[in-house]
Write an enzyme that holds these catalytic residues in place. Structure first.
Site, PDB file in Angstrom:
ATOM      1  N   ARG A 135      42.552  39.956  30.194  1.00  0.00           N
ATOM      2  CA  ARG A 135      41.179  39.878  29.688  1.00  0.00           C
ATOM      3  C   ARG A 135      40.259  40.785  30.494  1.00  0.00           C
ATOM      4  O   ARG A 135      39.470  41.566  29.934  1.00  0.00           O
ATOM      5  CB  ARG A 135      40.691  38.422  29.760  1.00  0.00           C
ATOM      6  CG  ARG A 135      39.190  38.246  29.487  1.00  0.00           C
ATOM      7  CD  ARG A 135      38.756  36.815  29.788  1.00  0.00           C
ATOM      8  NE  ARG A 135      38.977  36.451  31.175  1.00  0.00           N
ATOM      9  CZ  ARG A 135      38.154  36.753  32.176  1.00  0.00           C
ATOM     10  NH1 ARG A 135      37.062  37.445  31.942  1.00  0.00           N
ATOM     11  NH2 ARG A 135      38.424  36.353  33.409  1.00  0.00           N
ATOM     12  N   ARG A 136      40.355  40.697  31.820  1.00  0.00           N
ATOM     13  CA  ARG A 136      39.515  41.547  32.664  1.00  0.00           C
ATOM     14  C   ARG A 136      39.916  43.011  32.538  1.00  0.00           C
ATOM     15  O   ARG A 136      39.057  43.894  32.494  1.00  0.00           O
ATOM     16  CB  ARG A 136      39.613  41.084  34.123  1.00  0.00           C
ATOM     17  CG  ARG A 136      38.937  39.748  34.377  1.00  0.00           C
ATOM     18  CD  ARG A 136      39.247  39.216  35.762  1.00  0.00           C
ATOM     19  NE  ARG A 136      38.555  37.952  36.017  1.00  0.00           N
ATOM     20  CZ  ARG A 136      38.954  37.045  36.890  1.00  0.00           C
ATOM     21  NH1 ARG A 136      40.056  37.257  37.601  1.00  0.00           N
ATOM     22  NH2 ARG A 136      38.274  35.936  37.063  1.00  0.00           N
ATOM     23  N   ARG A 153      48.228  39.552  42.269  1.00  0.00           N
ATOM     24  CA  ARG A 153      48.117  38.104  42.208  1.00  0.00           C
ATOM     25  C   ARG A 153      47.930  37.570  43.617  1.00  0.00           C
ATOM     26  O   ARG A 153      47.969  38.326  44.595  1.00  0.00           O
ATOM     27  CB  ARG A 153      49.348  37.470  41.551  1.00  0.00           C
ATOM     28  CG  ARG A 153      50.633  37.640  42.336  1.00  0.00           C
ATOM     29  CD  ARG A 153      51.723  36.733  41.799  1.00  0.00           C
ATOM     30  NE  ARG A 153      51.344  35.327  41.932  1.00  0.00           N
ATOM     31  CZ  ARG A 153      52.112  34.318  41.528  1.00  0.00           C
ATOM     32  NH1 ARG A 153      53.271  34.557  40.960  1.00  0.00           N
ATOM     33  NH2 ARG A 153      51.716  33.073  41.698  1.00  0.00           N
TER      34      ARG A 153
END
Length: 337
Positions: A135-136, A153
Site C-alpha cells: 500500500r505504501r 521488515r
C-alpha cells in the site's frame, strides 16, 4: 467479575506499550464505575506465528498471523481478553469471541523518517525508501517516479537502524506506533491524507473477549469509543468487499465531521498497482442520525464505496510480482501500529 484481569498481548515493545495503555484506562474506568473495589490488569505475553516466522504473509497462511495465537489464548482461558492492532485483525469474527472495545484512535497517518532530517520532497532523485507495505509502496511511487522502494521488515528500531547503516535513505512508518513509543519527534515528514491513505484500521486498537463473558464485556465497553468504532467499521467493510475480488494494495480512512449540528461520515479509499502507475481513489459521505449507534450506516458506506471502486477497475489492479521481496504489509506491521 474478578478484580485481577489477564490481558493477552504480543511480546513486542509496541504491543506491550499499547496493551498497558489500554489496561491503565480500563482500570481507571472500572474504578469510577465500581467505587470501593481495586482492579488490576496483568499482561500475559503470547508469541504469535508472525513474530517468529520469517518470510511473506502468504507462506504463513494469510492474514491473522499476529492474531490467531492471542485469540486461541482467550478461548483456552489463558487470558481474559486480548488487545490487537486493529489493522492486523481479519474481517471474519471467530465463533466464541466478540469485538468488545475499540478505544480512541491515535492519529492514523503515515510518516517518513529520513537521513539528515530530509522531508519527502527534499529527498534527492534515486533515494531508497524502505517499507514492507505494498500500500505504501504504491502511493510512494505514485507521488514520485524518481525514487526506489525496497522491502524491509522488523520493529521500529530495526527499520530506523537501516537508515543509520546507509542501507536506505528513509523508511515509512505509522505515526500512531511512534507516538505510543514516544518517538514521534523522529518523523521528518508527515504524509497528508491526499498524499497517502493509511491501512484500514491503522492507529486503532481492537479488544476481544469471550462472547459469554457478560460482566467483562460490559467492563471493556467502558473504554469503547463509538466514533472510532464507526470509522473503522466503514474502513473494514470496504476492505472486506475489495478482498473478495481485488489483490491490489488498499488504503482507507473514515472521518466524522460536524457542521451546523449535523454529523456526517466520510470515507476515502485508494487502490493501486504497486508500481504506482495505476491508481483509483474515491470518496463517499453519508449523514449520521446517531454517530454513537449508527454502525449499519458505516458498514453500508464501506461496502458501497468498495462497489464503486470495483466498478472503476480496482479488481484489475494486481501487484507487480515480487515488488517487495523481503516482506509484505501484514508481516512488516511489527512495531508499526
Amino acid at each position: 467479575m474478578p478484580t485481577v484481569l489477564r490481558l493477552g498481548t504480543r511480546r513486542s515493545l509496541l504491543a506491550r506499550t499499547q496493551s498497558r495503555w489500554f489496561a491503565d484506562r480500563l482500570v481507571t474506568a472500572l474504578s469510577l464505575a465500581v467505587p470501593g473495589r481495586e482492579f488490576r490488569v496483568d499482561l500475559v505475553e503470547v508469541v504469535t506465528k508472525g513474530d517468529i516466522t520469517p518470510g511473506p504473509l502468504q507462506s504463513m497462511g494469510g492474514t491473522g498471523v499476529f492474531v490467531s495465537a492471542l485469540r486461541e489464548a482467550v478461548l483456552r482461558g489463558d487470558c481474559d481478553f486480548a488487545v490487537h492492532s486493529l489493522k492486523d485483525l481479519p474481517n471474519a469474527q471467530p465463533e466464541g469471541l466478540v469485538l468488545a472495545s475499540v478505544p480512541r484512535r491515535e492519529c492514523p497517518v503515515d510518516v517518513l523518517i529520513a537521513r539528515d532530517d530530509l522531508g519527502f520532497d527534499e529527498l534527492p532523485p534515486g533515494s531508497v525508501i524502505g517499507t514492507g507495505s505494498p500500500r505504501r509502496a504504491a502511493q510512494l511511487r505514485a507521488l514520485r517516479d524518481d525514487i526506489e522502494v525496497v522491502g524491509i521488515r522488523g520493529n521500529v528500531d530495526t527499520r530506523i537502524a537501516k537508515i543509520t547503516s546507509g542501507e536506505v535513505d528513509a523508511v515509512v512508518l505509522a505515526l500512531a506506533g511512534l507516538h505510543r513509543l514516544g518517538r514521534q519527534t523522529e518523523a521528518t515528514h508527515v504524509f497528508t491524507e491526499e498524499q497517502m491513505l493509511p491501512a484500514p484500521g491503522q492507529g486503532a486498537l481492537a479488544v476481544e473477549c469471550g462472547a459469554g463473558s457478560t460482566a467483562l464485556l460490559a467492563a471493556l465497553r467502558l473504554v469503547d469509543d463509538r466514533p472510532t468504532r464507526a470509522c473503522v467499521l466503514a474502513e473494514r467493510a470496504l476492505l472486506a468487499r475489495l478482498e473478495a475480488g481485488c489483490a491490489a494494495p488498499v488504503g482507507a480512512l473514515a472521518t466524522i465531521e460536524t457542521e451546523h449540528g449535523r454529523q456526517t461520515l466520510t470515507l476515502t479509499a485508494f487502490a493501486g498497482s504497486v508500481d504506482g502507475e495505476r491508481t483509483i481513489r474515491r470518496s463517499a459521505t453519508v449523514p449520521l442520525a446517531d454517530p454513537l449507534a449508527d454502525e449499519p450506516a458505516a458498514t453500508t458506506l464501506g461496502r458501497a464505496l468498495a462497489g464503486q471502486m470495483l466498478d472503476a477497475g480496482a479488481a484489475l489492479l494486481i501487484p507487480v510480482p515480487d515488488p517487495l521481496p523481503a516482506a509484505d504489509e501484514a508481516v512488516a506491521r511489527e512495531g508499526d501500529s
